[in-house]
Design a protein around this motif. Structure first.
Motif, PDB file in Angstrom:
ATOM      1  N   ALA A  17       0.817  -1.217   0.000  1.00  0.00           N
ATOM      2  CA  ALA A  17       0.000   0.000   0.000  1.00  0.00           C
ATOM      3  C   ALA A  17       0.849   1.264   0.000  1.00  0.00           C
ATOM      4  CB  ALA A  17      -0.928   0.002   1.209  1.00  0.00           C
ATOM      5  N   THR A  18       2.152   1.102   0.191  1.00  0.00           N
ATOM      6  CA  THR A  18       3.045   2.276   0.228  1.00  0.00           C
ATOM      7  C   THR A  18       4.300   2.015  -0.605  1.00  0.00           C
ATOM      8  OG1 THR A  18       3.995   1.455   2.304  1.00  0.00           O
ATOM      9  CG2 THR A  18       2.243   3.118   2.472  1.00  0.00           C
ATOM     10  N   PRO A  19       4.172   2.067  -1.918  1.00  0.00           N
ATOM     11  CA  PRO A  19       5.364   1.919  -2.765  1.00  0.00           C
ATOM     12  C   PRO A  19       6.338   3.068  -2.508  1.00  0.00           C
ATOM     13  CG  PRO A  19       3.335   1.811  -4.065  1.00  0.00           C
ATOM     14  CD  PRO A  19       2.953   2.293  -2.713  1.00  0.00           C
ATOM     15  N   ARG A  20       7.588   2.868  -2.927  1.00  0.00           N
ATOM     16  CA  ARG A  20       8.616   3.894  -2.749  1.00  0.00           C
ATOM     17  C   ARG A  20       9.455   4.019  -4.011  1.00  0.00           C
ATOM     18  NH1 ARG A  20      12.139   1.497   1.290  1.00  0.00           N
ATOM     19  NH2 ARG A  20      11.098  -0.459   0.724  1.00  0.00           N
ATOM     20  N   VAL A  21       9.927   5.232  -4.213  1.00  0.00           N
ATOM     21  CA  VAL A  21      10.841   5.498  -5.320  1.00  0.00           C
ATOM     22  C   VAL A  21      12.084   6.148  -4.736  1.00  0.00           C
ATOM     23  CG1 VAL A  21      11.219   6.718  -7.499  1.00  0.00           C
ATOM     24  CG2 VAL A  21       8.950   5.798  -6.963  1.00  0.00           C
ATOM     25  N   ARG A  22      13.221   5.545  -4.975  1.00  0.00           N
ATOM     26  CA  ARG A  22      14.489   6.106  -4.529  1.00  0.00           C
ATOM     27  C   ARG A  22      15.233   6.681  -5.725  1.00  0.00           C
ATOM     28  NH1 ARG A  22      16.576   1.066  -0.754  1.00  0.00           N
ATOM     29  NH2 ARG A  22      15.224   1.470   1.059  1.00  0.00           N
ATOM     30  N   PHE A  23      15.872   7.826  -5.502  1.00  0.00           N
ATOM     31  CA  PHE A  23      16.641   8.446  -6.573  1.00  0.00           C
ATOM     32  C   PHE A  23      17.626   9.434  -5.967  1.00  0.00           C
ATOM     33  CE2 PHE A  23      12.861  10.958  -5.828  1.00  0.00           C
ATOM     34  CZ  PHE A  23      13.267  12.281  -5.906  1.00  0.00           C
ATOM     35  N   THR A  24      18.577   9.837  -6.785  1.00  0.00           N
ATOM     36  CA  THR A  24      19.597  10.791  -6.362  1.00  0.00           C
ATOM     37  C   THR A  24      19.630  11.960  -7.336  1.00  0.00           C
ATOM     38  OG1 THR A  24      20.946   9.008  -5.426  1.00  0.00           O
ATOM     39  CG2 THR A  24      22.047  11.109  -5.854  1.00  0.00           C
ATOM     40  N   VAL A  25      19.581  13.169  -6.801  1.00  0.00           N
ATOM     41  CA  VAL A  25      19.676  14.385  -7.610  1.00  0.00           C
ATOM     42  C   VAL A  25      20.721  15.293  -6.990  1.00  0.00           C
ATOM     43  CG1 VAL A  25      18.499  16.462  -8.406  1.00  0.00           C
ATOM     44  CG2 VAL A  25      17.299  14.279  -8.452  1.00  0.00           C
ATOM     45  N   GLY A  26      21.704  15.660  -7.791  1.00  0.00           N
ATOM     46  CA  GLY A  26      22.742  16.545  -7.286  1.00  0.00           C
ATOM     47  C   GLY A  26      23.509  15.971  -6.116  1.00  0.00           C
ATOM     48  N   GLY A  27      23.667  14.654  -6.096  1.00  0.00           N
ATOM     49  CA  GLY A  27      24.398  13.994  -5.022  1.00  0.00           C
ATOM     50  C   GLY A  27      23.586  13.729  -3.777  1.00  0.00           C
ATOM     51  N   ASP A  46       1.306   6.506  -2.809  1.00  0.00           N
ATOM     52  CA  ASP A  46       0.205   5.544  -2.878  1.00  0.00           C
ATOM     53  C   ASP A  46       0.274   4.713  -4.148  1.00  0.00           C
ATOM     54  OD1 ASP A  46      -0.894   6.711  -0.533  1.00  0.00           O
ATOM     55  OD2 ASP A  46      -1.900   8.231  -1.748  1.00  0.00           O
ATOM     56  N   VAL A  47       0.742   5.343  -5.218  1.00  0.00           N
ATOM     57  CA  VAL A  47       0.723   4.736  -6.548  1.00  0.00           C
ATOM     58  C   VAL A  47       1.976   5.175  -7.299  1.00  0.00           C
ATOM     59  CG1 VAL A  47      -0.426   4.847  -8.806  1.00  0.00           C
ATOM     60  CG2 VAL A  47      -1.793   4.550  -6.739  1.00  0.00           C
ATOM     61  N   VAL A  48       2.513   4.275  -8.129  1.00  0.00           N
ATOM     62  CA  VAL A  48       3.612   4.616  -9.034  1.00  0.00           C
ATOM     63  C   VAL A  48       3.105   4.514 -10.468  1.00  0.00           C
ATOM     64  CG1 VAL A  48       5.915   4.020  -9.871  1.00  0.00           C
ATOM     65  CG2 VAL A  48       5.362   3.774  -7.435  1.00  0.00           C
ATOM     66  N   ALA A  49       3.336   5.559 -11.243  1.00  0.00           N
ATOM     67  CA  ALA A  49       3.020   5.536 -12.669  1.00  0.00           C
ATOM     68  C   ALA A  49       4.325   5.384 -13.442  1.00  0.00           C
ATOM     69  CB  ALA A  49       2.300   6.820 -13.077  1.00  0.00           C
ATOM     70  N   GLY A  50       4.458   4.298 -14.167  1.00  0.00           N
ATOM     71  CA  GLY A  50       5.659   4.044 -14.958  1.00  0.00           C
ATOM     72  C   GLY A  50       5.509   4.636 -16.341  1.00  0.00           C
ATOM     73  N   CYS A  51       6.062   5.830 -16.535  1.00  0.00           N
ATOM     74  CA  CYS A  51       5.980   6.554 -17.807  1.00  0.00           C
ATOM     75  C   CYS A  51       7.379   6.769 -18.379  1.00  0.00           C
ATOM     76  CB  CYS A  51       5.282   7.895 -17.599  1.00  0.00           C
ATOM     77  SG  CYS A  51       3.654   7.805 -16.827  1.00  0.00           S
ATOM     78  N   ASP A  52       8.269   5.819 -18.099  1.00  0.00           N
ATOM     79  CA  ASP A  52       9.693   5.995 -18.407  1.00  0.00           C
ATOM     80  C   ASP A  52      10.156   5.250 -19.647  1.00  0.00           C
ATOM     81  OD1 ASP A  52       9.132   3.697 -16.954  1.00  0.00           O
ATOM     82  OD2 ASP A  52      11.047   3.676 -15.901  1.00  0.00           O
ATOM     83  N   GLY A  53       9.230   4.884 -20.514  1.00  0.00           N
ATOM     84  CA  GLY A  53       9.605   4.342 -21.806  1.00  0.00           C
ATOM     85  C   GLY A  53      10.046   2.891 -21.792  1.00  0.00           C
ATOM     86  N   PHE A  54      10.351   2.394 -22.986  1.00  0.00           N
ATOM     87  CA  PHE A  54      10.691   0.990 -23.171  1.00  0.00           C
ATOM     88  C   PHE A  54      11.937   0.592 -22.393  1.00  0.00           C
ATOM     89  CE2 PHE A  54      12.795  -2.444 -25.537  1.00  0.00           C
ATOM     90  CZ  PHE A  54      11.769  -3.377 -25.606  1.00  0.00           C
TER      91      PHE A  54
END
Length: 389
Positions: free
Chosen positions: A135-145, A153-161
């Motif tokens: 019920a609680t997805p997560r997205v990890r990422f790094t920006v500028g170190g 609540d929801v992840v939309a995968g719009c990142d292409g093939f």
């Protein structure tokens, strides 16, 4: 960080979804691995269906589109030295297409989201999506170190093939695909267009397409072997080949400086379903069509239109009916568009394995389309885009 909808990918699908959700009072964060400059400049699709244009107008994002876009009310099929116009608007009750480059759509969407206070993180490294079946997805990422974990609540995968989200589908997901034995050599040139409408040319040397991006910029394509070395195609060879294939009815292919060129393979791809837990795929992450039918961007717009409505209904009522039906609703249109794109591709390209019999079948199909009002109407209504249900 915390948001309601995490969107991976800042192409047309991701940015439009974020904008649609914002209009419904739903928070979102967009994460994109490329720079803003890159996504706003990459040349991709350029043909917008009537429903896509209608949606952009409805949500107030069509000012520049209406100023700079080029409405087209017909296309030409060129074969055996004769050009045949398909009057699309006449055959579809006034529906049309508009030529407006994908990079311009992305620019307009980006400006609107940032002006509206939207959170869009460009140049995000090490993007990882976790716990999509919870019920609680997560997205990890790094920006500028700086490392960030985004709970949602929801992840939309719009990142292409080639993005990260498609790889999260379970092993039970079906992948259906077809590789075509040719590719397109595409060029963007500072040259006046061949015509003010698109020309689809069937020729013994291979397919060609004359399109445009403005009254002074042409977008042109040649069917080539997908393994061709681009270095073997100097500018003059490209112009000579375009002149042979498109100039067969006496038209002049106007030459000018080639601003960019590339060779892309042709393929069809669909993954079923387009959902896994709280992950929803949209656009090229879920499906790819050969560009002959000019449908890729328009399918992505339809996906996020359906998804935004389903999410809005869920947040407003708690009902997951729209979310449960998302994949089926989108795939119904995906397969209609796949069929149309396959049909256009099969009718207009020279297949290396085809013998004289099969080539005559192609000619018979072309003759039927340009001589039968029913066949021409079928092409026209699919090309301008069947209305959204």
């Amino acid at each position: 960080m915390r948001t309601q909808v995490a969107i991976v990918g800042a192409g047309p699908a991701g940015l439009l979804l974020s904008h649609l959700l914002h209009r419904q009072g739903i928070d979102s964060v967009v994460v994109e691995r490329r720079s803003r400059e890159y996504v706003e400049q990459r040349v991709r699709a350029g043909v917008l269906e009537q429903s896509t244009v209608d949606l952009l107008r409805e949500i107030g994002l069509a000012d520049r589109l209406d100023r700079e876009g080029l409405p087209h009310h017909g296309i030409a099929l060129l074969f055996d030295g004769v050009s045949h116009r398909i009057p699309m608007s006449d055959l579809t009750g006034g529906r049309a297409i508009t030529v407006y480059g994908q990079q311009h759509v992305v620019r307009d969407l980006t400006e609107a989201r940032l002006a509206g206070g939207g959170q869009v993180y460009f140049e995000a490294d090490d993007v990882t999506v976790l716990d999509v079946t919870s019920a609680t997805p997560r997205v990890r990422f790094t920006v500028g170190g700086r490392s960030t974990e985004l709970e949602c609540d929801v992840v939309a995968g719009c990142d292409g093939f080639h993005g990260v989200t498609r790889g999260l589908l379970p092993a039970s997901a079906r992948i259906l695909e077809r590789e075509y034995p040719f590719g397109w050599l595409g060029v963007l040139a500072a040259a006046s267009p061949v015509d003010d409408e698109l020309i689809y040319a069937y020729h013994k040397r291979g397919f060609a397409l004359a399109s445009l991006r403005s009254p002074t910029i042409s977008r042109l394509y040649l069917q080539v072997d997908p393994t061709e070395d681009l270095a073997e195609w100097p500018d003059q060879r490209i112009w000579d080949e375009l002149g042979t294939r498109i100039g067969q009815d006496g038209r002049t292919v106007n030459e000018g400086p080639i601003l960019e060129k590339s060779i892309v393979p042709m393929r069809s791809f669909v993954c079923e379903p387009m959902r896994h837990g709280r992950l929803f795929l949209a656009g090229d992450a879920a499906h790819i069509v050969p560009p002959t039918g000019a449908k890729g961007l328009n399918l992505a717009v339809h996906d996020v239109h359906v998804l935004s409505a389903a999410l809005s209904h869920w947040y407003a009522t708690g009902s997951e009916t729209g979310l449960d039906e998302y994949s089926t609703t989108c795939l119904n249109r995906v397969w209609r568009v796949q069929h149309f794109s396959w049909w256009m591709t099969s009718m207009l390209h020279r297949f290396p394995q085809h013998d004289a019999f099969e080539q005559q079948l192609q000619r018979a199909q072309l003759e039927y389309v340009v001589s039968s009002p029913a066949a021409a109407t079928s092409l026209a209504e699919n090309y301008v885009g069947l209305p959204w249900s």
